[in-house]
Motif scaffolding. Structure first.
Motif, PDB file in Angstrom:
ATOM      1  N   ASP A 280       1.104  -1.606   0.220  1.00 14.54           N
ATOM      2  CA  ASP A 280      -0.115  -0.184   0.300  1.00 14.54           C
ATOM      3  C   ASP A 280       0.757   1.170  -0.010  1.00 14.54           C
ATOM      4  O   ASP A 280       0.947   1.998  -0.669  1.00 14.54           O
ATOM      5  N   ARG A 281       1.968   1.125   0.709  1.00 12.16           N
ATOM      6  CA  ARG A 281       2.951   2.399   0.939  1.00 12.16           C
ATOM      7  C   ARG A 281       3.421   2.536  -0.137  1.00 12.16           C
ATOM      8  O   ARG A 281       3.493   4.300  -0.652  1.00 12.16           O
ATOM      9  N   ILE A 282       3.795   1.759  -1.160  1.00 11.76           N
ATOM     10  CA  ILE A 282       4.333   1.255  -2.793  1.00 11.76           C
ATOM     11  C   ILE A 282       3.256   2.010  -3.418  1.00 11.76           C
ATOM     12  O   ILE A 282       4.026   3.677  -3.891  1.00 11.76           O
ATOM     13  N   THR A 283       2.375   1.507  -3.515  1.00 15.37           N
ATOM     14  CA  THR A 283       1.338   2.555  -4.693  1.00 15.37           C
ATOM     15  C   THR A 283       1.398   3.622  -4.174  1.00 15.37           C
ATOM     16  O   THR A 283       0.759   4.915  -5.166  1.00 15.37           O
ATOM     17  N   ASN A 284       0.815   3.859  -2.986  1.00 13.21           N
ATOM     18  CA  ASN A 284       0.088   4.854  -2.700  1.00 13.21           C
ATOM     19  C   ASN A 284       1.148   5.830  -2.370  1.00 13.21           C
ATOM     20  O   ASN A 284       0.901   7.523  -3.131  1.00 13.21           O
ATOM     21  N   GLY A 285       2.351   5.597  -2.965  1.00 20.74           N
ATOM     22  CA  GLY A 285       4.016   6.738  -3.033  1.00 20.74           C
ATOM     23  C   GLY A 285       3.348   7.687  -4.670  1.00 20.74           C
ATOM     24  O   GLY A 285       4.167   8.309  -5.056  1.00 20.74           O
ATOM     25  N   LEU A 286       3.797   6.102  -5.067  1.00 20.07           N
ATOM     26  CA  LEU A 286       3.879   5.628  -6.491  1.00 20.07           C
ATOM     27  C   LEU A 286       2.612   6.260  -7.579  1.00 20.07           C
ATOM     28  O   LEU A 286       2.840   7.761  -8.042  1.00 20.07           O
ATOM     29  N   THR A 287       0.811   6.428  -7.416  1.00 17.15           N
ATOM     30  CA  THR A 287      -0.152   7.333  -7.753  1.00 17.15           C
ATOM     31  C   THR A 287       0.422   8.958  -7.426  1.00 17.15           C
ATOM     32  O   THR A 287      -0.047   9.736  -8.319  1.00 17.15           O
ATOM     33  N   ARG A 288       1.161   9.399  -6.884  1.00 18.55           N
ATOM     34  CA  ARG A 288       0.838  10.818  -6.193  1.00 18.55           C
ATOM     35  C   ARG A 288       1.850  11.836  -7.412  1.00 18.55           C
ATOM     36  O   ARG A 288       1.629  12.613  -8.324  1.00 18.55           O
ATOM     37  N   PRO A 289       3.216  11.263  -7.829  1.00 20.85           N
ATOM     38  CA  PRO A 289       3.626  11.969  -8.873  1.00 20.85           C
ATOM     39  C   PRO A 289       3.406  10.959 -10.232  1.00 20.85           C
ATOM     40  O   PRO A 289       3.089  12.070 -11.567  1.00 20.85           O
ATOM     41  N   PHE A 290       2.547   9.988 -10.304  1.00 22.01           N
ATOM     42  CA  PHE A 290       2.167   9.571 -11.387  1.00 22.01           C
ATOM     43  C   PHE A 290       1.486  10.075 -12.551  1.00 22.01           C
ATOM     44  O   PHE A 290       0.929  11.469 -13.219  1.00 22.01           O
ATOM     45  N   PHE A 291       0.051  10.907 -11.389  1.00 19.97           N
ATOM     46  CA  PHE A 291      -1.263  10.827 -11.108  1.00 19.97           C
ATOM     47  C   PHE A 291      -1.193  12.751 -10.948  1.00 19.97           C
ATOM     48  O   PHE A 291      -1.477  13.357 -12.294  1.00 19.97           O
ATOM     49  N   GLY A 292      -0.092  13.614 -10.475  1.00 19.17           N
ATOM     50  CA  GLY A 292       0.404  14.670 -11.047  1.00 19.17           C
ATOM     51  C   GLY A 292       0.827  14.842 -11.930  1.00 19.17           C
ATOM     52  O   GLY A 292       0.231  15.935 -12.627  1.00 19.17           O
ATOM     53  N   TRP A 293       1.785  13.268 -12.882  1.00 26.75           N
ATOM     54  CA  TRP A 293       2.942  14.257 -14.045  1.00 26.75           C
ATOM     55  C   TRP A 293       1.312  14.147 -15.167  1.00 26.75           C
ATOM     56  O   TRP A 293       1.193  15.052 -16.091  1.00 26.75           O
ATOM     57  N   LEU A 326      -4.000 -13.523  -1.054  1.00 25.90           N
ATOM     58  CA  LEU A 326      -3.443 -13.211  -2.155  1.00 25.90           C
ATOM     59  C   LEU A 326      -4.191 -12.173  -2.795  1.00 25.90           C
ATOM     60  O   LEU A 326      -3.846 -10.831  -3.068  1.00 25.90           O
ATOM     61  N   LEU A 327      -4.836 -12.350  -3.489  1.00 23.68           N
ATOM     62  CA  LEU A 327      -6.191 -11.147  -3.686  1.00 23.68           C
ATOM     63  C   LEU A 327      -6.210 -10.115  -2.551  1.00 23.68           C
ATOM     64  O   LEU A 327      -6.170  -8.725  -3.402  1.00 23.68           O
ATOM     65  N   PHE A 328      -6.488 -10.236  -1.280  1.00 21.16           N
ATOM     66  CA  PHE A 328      -7.142  -9.009  -0.339  1.00 21.16           C
ATOM     67  C   PHE A 328      -5.491  -8.081  -0.762  1.00 21.16           C
ATOM     68  O   PHE A 328      -5.512  -6.772  -0.472  1.00 21.16           O
ATOM     69  N   VAL A 329      -4.369  -8.774  -0.169  1.00 23.21           N
ATOM     70  CA  VAL A 329      -2.672  -8.455  -0.345  1.00 23.21           C
ATOM     71  C   VAL A 329      -2.532  -7.003  -1.450  1.00 23.21           C
ATOM     72  O   VAL A 329      -2.292  -5.671  -1.861  1.00 23.21           O
ATOM     73  N   LEU A 330      -3.368  -8.056  -2.988  1.00 20.73           N
ATOM     74  CA  LEU A 330      -3.164  -7.390  -4.199  1.00 20.73           C
ATOM     75  C   LEU A 330      -3.809  -5.933  -3.979  1.00 20.73           C
ATOM     76  O   LEU A 330      -3.437  -4.512  -4.827  1.00 20.73           O
ATOM     77  N   LEU A 331      -5.033  -6.330  -4.027  1.00 23.09           N
ATOM     78  CA  LEU A 331      -6.181  -5.390  -4.547  1.00 23.09           C
ATOM     79  C   LEU A 331      -6.113  -4.298  -3.853  1.00 23.09           C
ATOM     80  O   LEU A 331      -6.449  -2.877  -3.715  1.00 23.09           O
ATOM     81  N   SER A 332      -5.396  -4.404  -2.439  1.00 29.40           N
ATOM     82  CA  SER A 332      -5.363  -2.825  -1.484  1.00 29.40           C
ATOM     83  C   SER A 332      -4.056  -1.778  -1.712  1.00 29.40           C
ATOM     84  O   SER A 332      -4.636  -1.370  -1.994  1.00 29.40           O
ATOM     85  N   GLY A 333      -3.496  -2.325  -3.115  1.00 30.96           N
ATOM     86  CA  GLY A 333      -2.235  -1.765  -3.158  1.00 30.96           C
ATOM     87  C   GLY A 333      -2.928  -1.268  -4.601  1.00 30.96           C
ATOM     88  O   GLY A 333      -3.001   0.178  -4.593  1.00 30.96           O
ATOM     89  N   VAL A 334      -4.578  -1.988  -5.566  1.00 24.96           N
ATOM     90  CA  VAL A 334      -4.922  -1.004  -6.029  1.00 24.96           C
ATOM     91  C   VAL A 334      -5.519   0.161  -6.038  1.00 24.96           C
ATOM     92  O   VAL A 334      -6.171   0.812  -5.935  1.00 24.96           O
TER      93      VAL A 334
END
Length: 428
Positions: A280-293, A326-334
């Motif tokens: 979650d922390r990884i996707t929560n971080g990646l989304t910010r500059p990605f969608f900002g850009w 497994l899906l709980f973990v992956l979908l939490s990132g999405v």
């Protein structure tokens, strides 16, 4: 002399770096580190709920008041904190804020009851993290007038990524050392890192905060002027709705993962809950500059609609697949990839609309919406769960808020902001 454009932003040649600390990229790096240093109080809270419940013997709803206080204080004081940053400078306030944040964990470790935890983790933690958060946002908004969405996304990513580095160490430390020593050790380390980084913060030369660069009529609005504009309140309501869903997940994940029967399950040989929190922390971080850009090139409201709609769909799938580890973990990132971008899209949209002169204080006013989200996503969500003995009504509420915010971005915010900016161009 460099000039502002019609939106109160500096042209690209307005920033002329001299020396390493006067480079805007150095300022971006230092700001990211400051953000990372204050991320853990919010993003690893779910790891502390189980030992704290055992220690104090209170209900989940009572304990979650701590998290709500953290976010409410962080947000409800943000206009004042933003004013102080604008008045006394980012370096001084970021230094104070990082020290207070570290101290909040040290004092929380010594708490003998839940009320002392409210004061330490909630009150002091909220004050410290709030000063740093709004200070960094306003600081970077001025340094990057031409790449505002991307740059604000990067510092907001620092807040999301910060807990990536601490989730597993804190989880392990809790098992070996207990929560009191864990809070003390990490409070001292994170406070020191943030304080040292803050010493390199510098104000941009020739920025829109300078008295010699007046902004056009109607641009660079004061907070009082901004609060009279309906478009501000549209943004406020939308950010409150989006904040609610994400903060519900952050504050309640430990509880609903246990109810779903996945918290103790192993995924790739790792416990599902800390793995989900890390992803979650990884996707929560990646989304910010990605969608900002993306918003820099594709339009703020268009990208809001895409991201907010993505989170709604991810929440539906997450609810349906909730018993599969497994899906709980992956979908939490999405889910977090569709949520975290609010911290780049909303401040960049706000500054684009109302100018840079009072950027920190103005964002402090908008950031109050995060406090509303913490109340609904924290104790209110816990009460809904208690009333129905199920997390399904809670998830359905969050899905509705996400979907509504996506529709508002396209059909309400875009319409009113386009009309407002056209009017401002005519006055410039």
């Amino acid at each position: 002399m460099p000039q502002d454009d019609a939106f109160g932003n500096l042209q690209k040649d307005a920033i002329a770096p001299v020396g390493i600390l006067s480079s805007r990229w150095s300022q971006l790096l230092l700001s990211i580190i400051c953000m990372m240093a204050i991320a853990s109080p919010q993003y690893v809270w779910a790891l502390f709920t189980t030992p704290l419940l055992a220690r104090f013997g209170v209900s989940l709803a009572v304990l979650q008041v701590t998290f709500t206080l953290l976010v409410v204080i962080q947000t409800f004081f943000s206009p004042l904190q933003g004013f102080l940053v604008d008045r006394f400078g980012a370096r001084s306030l970021l230094s104070i804020g990082t020290m207070i944040t570290g101290l909040s964990w040290v004092l929380s470790a010594a708490a003998d009851n839940v009320y002392e935890l409210y004061l330490g983790y909630g009150l002091l933690g909220g004050l410290g993290t709030g000063i740093v958060y709004v200070g960094v946002i306003g600081h970077i908004a001025r340094w990057f007038p031409d790449k505002r969405g991307f740059a604000l996304g990067m510092v907001a990513a620092g807040y999301g990524f910060g807990a990536v580095l601490t989730t597993f160490p804190i989880s392990s430390s809790l098992g070996y050392l207990g929560y009191t020593r864990t809070l003390t050790i990490f409070g001292l380390i994170l406070g020191a890192i943030g304080f040292i980084s803050a010493q390199g913060i510098r104000k941009p030369e020739g920025s829109a905060t300078s008295e010699v660069l007046p902004e056009p009529v109607g641009i660079g609005l004061t907070p009082k002027e901004m609060l009279r504009k309906p478009i501000f309140w549209i943004m406020f309501v939308m950010m409150a709705m989006m904040s609610t869903s994400g903060l519900m997940v952050i504050s309640q994940m430990g509880a609903f993962a246990q109810d779903f029967g996945v918290s103790g399950a192993l995924v790739f040989g790792v416990a599902a809950l800390p793995l989900a929190l890390t992803i979650d922390r990884i996707t929560n971080g990646l989304t910010r500059p990605f969608f900002g850009w993306l918003s820099d090139v594709g339009g703020r409201e268009n990208i809001m609609a895409v991201a907010f709609g993505m989170e709604a769909l991810a929440m539906i799938a997450w609810l349906y697949m909730r018993h599969d580890p497994l899906l709980f973990v992956l979908l939490s990132g999405v889910v977090f990839f569709g949520w975290g971008e609010i911290f780049s899209l909303f401040p960049s949209t706000l500054t684009d609309t109302f100018g840079t002169r009072h950027a920190t204080t103005n964002y402090g006013c908008l950031y109050l919406s995060q406090g509303i989200g913490s109340v609904v996503g924290g104790p209110v969500a816990a009460l809904i769960y208690t009333a129905y003995a199920s997390w399904v009504p809670v998830f359905l509420t969050m899905i509705f808020l996400d979907a509504l915010a996506a529709l508002m971005a396209l059909f309400v915010l875009k319409k009113y902001r386009t009309r407002y900016l056209h009017a401002m161009r005519g006055q410039a």
